[in-house]
Design a protein around this motif. Structure first.
Motif, PDB file in Angstrom:
ATOM      1  N   SER A  31       0.856  -1.190   0.000  1.00 36.74           N
ATOM      2  CA  SER A  31       0.000   0.000   0.000  1.00 36.74           C
ATOM      3  C   SER A  31       0.890   1.238   0.000  1.00 36.74           C
ATOM      4  O   SER A  31       2.102   1.142   0.226  1.00 36.74           O
ATOM      5  CB  SER A  31      -0.934  -0.011   1.220  1.00 36.74           C
ATOM      6  OG  SER A  31      -0.410   0.777   2.268  1.00 36.74           O
ATOM      7  N   THR A  32       0.269   2.385  -0.236  1.00 39.89           N
ATOM      8  CA  THR A  32       1.067   3.618  -0.251  1.00 39.89           C
ATOM      9  C   THR A  32       1.689   3.873   1.125  1.00 39.89           C
ATOM     10  O   THR A  32       2.711   4.550   1.228  1.00 39.89           O
ATOM     11  CB  THR A  32       0.216   4.838  -0.640  1.00 39.89           C
ATOM     12  OG1 THR A  32      -0.965   4.828   0.147  1.00 39.89           O
ATOM     13  CG2 THR A  32      -0.143   4.818  -2.102  1.00 39.89           C
ATOM     14  N   LEU A  75      -0.795  11.647  -2.946  1.00 39.18           N
ATOM     15  CA  LEU A  75      -0.734  10.227  -3.287  1.00 39.18           C
ATOM     16  C   LEU A  75      -0.767   9.340  -2.037  1.00 39.18           C
ATOM     17  O   LEU A  75      -0.928   8.127  -2.128  1.00 39.18           O
ATOM     18  CB  LEU A  75       0.543   9.924  -4.080  1.00 39.18           C
ATOM     19  CG  LEU A  75       0.578  10.423  -5.530  1.00 39.18           C
ATOM     20  CD1 LEU A  75       1.993  10.318  -6.094  1.00 39.18           C
ATOM     21  CD2 LEU A  75      -0.391   9.627  -6.384  1.00 39.18           C
ATOM     22  N   ILE A  77       1.777   9.182   0.342  1.00 37.16           N
ATOM     23  CA  ILE A  77       3.095   8.726   0.792  1.00 37.16           C
ATOM     24  C   ILE A  77       3.424   9.332   2.163  1.00 37.16           C
ATOM     25  O   ILE A  77       3.330  10.550   2.333  1.00 37.16           O
ATOM     26  CB  ILE A  77       4.160   9.086  -0.273  1.00 37.16           C
ATOM     27  CG1 ILE A  77       3.934   8.156  -1.473  1.00 37.16           C
ATOM     28  CG2 ILE A  77       5.584   8.961   0.276  1.00 37.16           C
ATOM     29  CD1 ILE A  77       4.831   8.387  -2.638  1.00 37.16           C
ATOM     30  N   GLU A 323       6.756   7.230  -5.928  1.00 39.44           N
ATOM     31  CA  GLU A 323       5.741   8.072  -6.556  1.00 39.44           C
ATOM     32  C   GLU A 323       5.022   7.316  -7.671  1.00 39.44           C
ATOM     33  O   GLU A 323       3.787   7.308  -7.754  1.00 39.44           O
ATOM     34  CB  GLU A 323       6.411   9.334  -7.133  1.00 39.44           C
ATOM     35  CG  GLU A 323       5.430  10.272  -7.808  1.00 39.44           C
ATOM     36  CD  GLU A 323       6.125  11.373  -8.613  1.00 39.44           C
ATOM     37  OE1 GLU A 323       7.357  11.277  -8.842  1.00 39.44           O
ATOM     38  OE2 GLU A 323       5.424  12.319  -9.013  1.00 39.44           O
ATOM     39  N   ALA A 326       2.788   4.564  -6.255  1.00 36.26           N
ATOM     40  CA  ALA A 326       1.661   5.131  -5.517  1.00 36.26           C
ATOM     41  C   ALA A 326       0.559   5.566  -6.486  1.00 36.26           C
ATOM     42  O   ALA A 326      -0.620   5.447  -6.198  1.00 36.26           O
ATOM     43  CB  ALA A 326       2.128   6.296  -4.665  1.00 36.26           C
TER      44      ALA A 326
END
Ligand code: PBG
Length: 329
Positions: A31-32, A75, A77, A323, A326
Motif C-alpha cells: 500500500s502507499t 498520493l 506517501i 511516486e 503510488a
C-alpha cells in the motif's frame, strides 16, 4: 510441520482459479503506507535536473519542492528522505557544510515542515559524504575514517537537522557507537520525539553507484567504503549490528541494499520484531528502469520487487519508484 492433504483432495490451483479468490487468500499486499520517496535537492531556482544514471529521477531546487511534495502527500506517501547535491566549492575534507545551520538540507526541511506540518514525515541522512571533498562518510586521519572524531560531527549534524524540523534522523555512516551518542544528544537538547532510523545493516555495495552520482560524490571517492560498511558475505554480523543499535536507542532499523539482501530483512524481523525498513537503492532502481525502458521486462516487475520486501518482513520500503507505484495503487 505443515499438515497438508493429498492430491486429488488437495488441489492448490483451486485457490488460484479466479481473481477474487486470489485476492482473498493473498498473504502480503503493498500500500502507499509502505512507501518512502527519496528526493535529491539542489541549490538554485527553477531547477529540475535529470540525473543521467537514474532515468526519471531529478534534482529539485527548493522552489520546485513545494509542488512535488504536495503531489506525494496527495498520493498518500507518509515519508520522504532528503539528499543534497552539494556544489564542489562548499566541500572540504571535514564536510563542514554539513554543520551549517543554513545548509540546503536544513532549509528544505524547514520549508517542508513549515508548509505541510504533519501531513508528511521528513527524514534526513546523517553522514558526511555529500559534503566531503573525498567522498567518504567521515573524517579522514591518515587515510582512514576516524570513528570517534566522525561521531562528534555526526552529533552536530543530527542536532541541526532536528532543529530544522527533521522527524527522522537516519545515520547512514556505519560508525560504531553513533546511535547511542546521537540519542543522548537529542534527549539532552529536548528533541525527545525525534526518531532514529538507523542504517544498521548497510553493506559496502556497488549498487550505490548512481546515488553517488546524484549527490555528486562519485568522482571524488577514490577508494571504497569497506572498512566501515559491511562485507556482503556476512549475515551473523548483521544481527550484531541491529542488536547494538536497538540497545543504543534506534526506533527503526534499515537493511540496505534491498533485493539482494531480503534474507537479511527476514532474519532481522524474525529475531528482533522491530520496524524494519528495506532500501531499494539507486543501482537496483536504475537496472530495473533501464530494462523496462529497453522493453526487456514489463514494468509490472516494480510491484513484484516491492511486494517481495513485504514478504520478507519489511514494514516499509525506501524506493525511487515510490511516486510511480503510488499512482498505480
Ligand atoms: C550516504 C548514503 C549512500 C546511500 C544512502 N546514503 C551512499 C553510500 O553510502 O555511499 C545510498 C543510496 C542509494 O544508492 O540509493 N552515506
Amino acid at each position: 510441520m505443515i499438515r497438508t492433504g493429498k492430491y486429488p483432495n488437495l488441489r492448490l490451483r483451486r485457490n488460484r482459479r479466479n481473481t477474487w479468490v486470489r485476492r482473498l487468500v493473498r498473504e502480503n499486499t503493498l500500500s502507499t503506507d509502505d512507501l518512502i520517496q527519496p528526493i535529491f535537492i539542489v541549490e538554485g531556482r527553477n531547477k529540475k535536473i535529470p540525473i543521467k544514471t537514474m532515468p526519471g529521477i531529478f534534482r529539485y531546487s527548493l522552489d520546485k519542492l513545494d509542488t512535488y511534495v504536495k503531489n506525494l502527500i496527495n498520493l498518500g506517501i507518509p515519508l520522504i528522505a532528503l539528499f543534497p547535491y552539494i556544489e564542489k566549492k562548499y566541500k572540504d575534507s571535514y564536510g563542514s557544510e554539513a554543520l551549517n545551520k543554513n545548509n540546503l538540507i536544513c532549509r528544505a526541511t524547514h520549508l517542508i515542515k513549515k508548509k505541510f506540518k504533519d501531513k508528511i514525515g521528513v527524514m534526513c541522512d546523517v553522514a558526511l559524504d555529500p559534503y566531503t571533498s573525498h567522498g567518504h562518510d567521515g573524517i579522514l586521519k591518515s587515510n582512514y575514517v576516524d570513528n570517534d572524531e566522525t561521531i562528534r560531527f555526526l552529533i552536530e549534524q543530527s542536532l541541526i537537522q532536528a532543529k530544522a524540523g527533521c522527524d527522522i534522523i537516519a545515520p547512514s555512516d556505519m560508525m560504531d557507537g553513533r546511535i547511542g551518542l546521537i540519542r543522548k544528544a537529542l534527549e539532552k537538547n529536548n528533541f525527545k520525539d525525534v526518531k532514529i532510523l538507523s542504517y544498521a545493516v548497510k553493506y559496502a555495495s556497488s549498487f550505490y553507484g548512481p546515488f553517488r552520482d546524484a549527490v555528486g560524490s562519485k568522482s571524488l571517492l577514490k577508494s571504497d567504503k569497506k572498512n566501515y560498511q559491511m562485507d556482503f558475505s556476512n549475515s551473523d554480523e548483521a544481527l550484531r549490528e541491529v542488536s547494538l543499535d536497538i540497545k543504543e536507542g534506534a526506533d527503526m532499523v534499515m537493511v540496505k541494499p534491498g533485493l539482494p539482501y531480503l534474507d537479511i530483512i527476514k532474519i532481522v524481523k524474525e529475531k528482533f520484531k522491530i520496524p524494519v525498513i528495506g532500501y531499494q537503492v539507486s543501482g537496483e532502481y536504475s537496472i530495473i528502469m533501464n530494462s523496462i525502458n529497453k522493453g526487456i521486462v514489463d514494468d509490472k516487475i516494480i510491484e513484484e520487487t516491492l511486494v517481495s520486501f513485504k514478504r520478507a518482513g519489511a514494514n516499509a520500503i525506501i524506493t525511487y519508484f515510490a511516486e510511480k507505484i503510488a499512482k498505480k495503487l
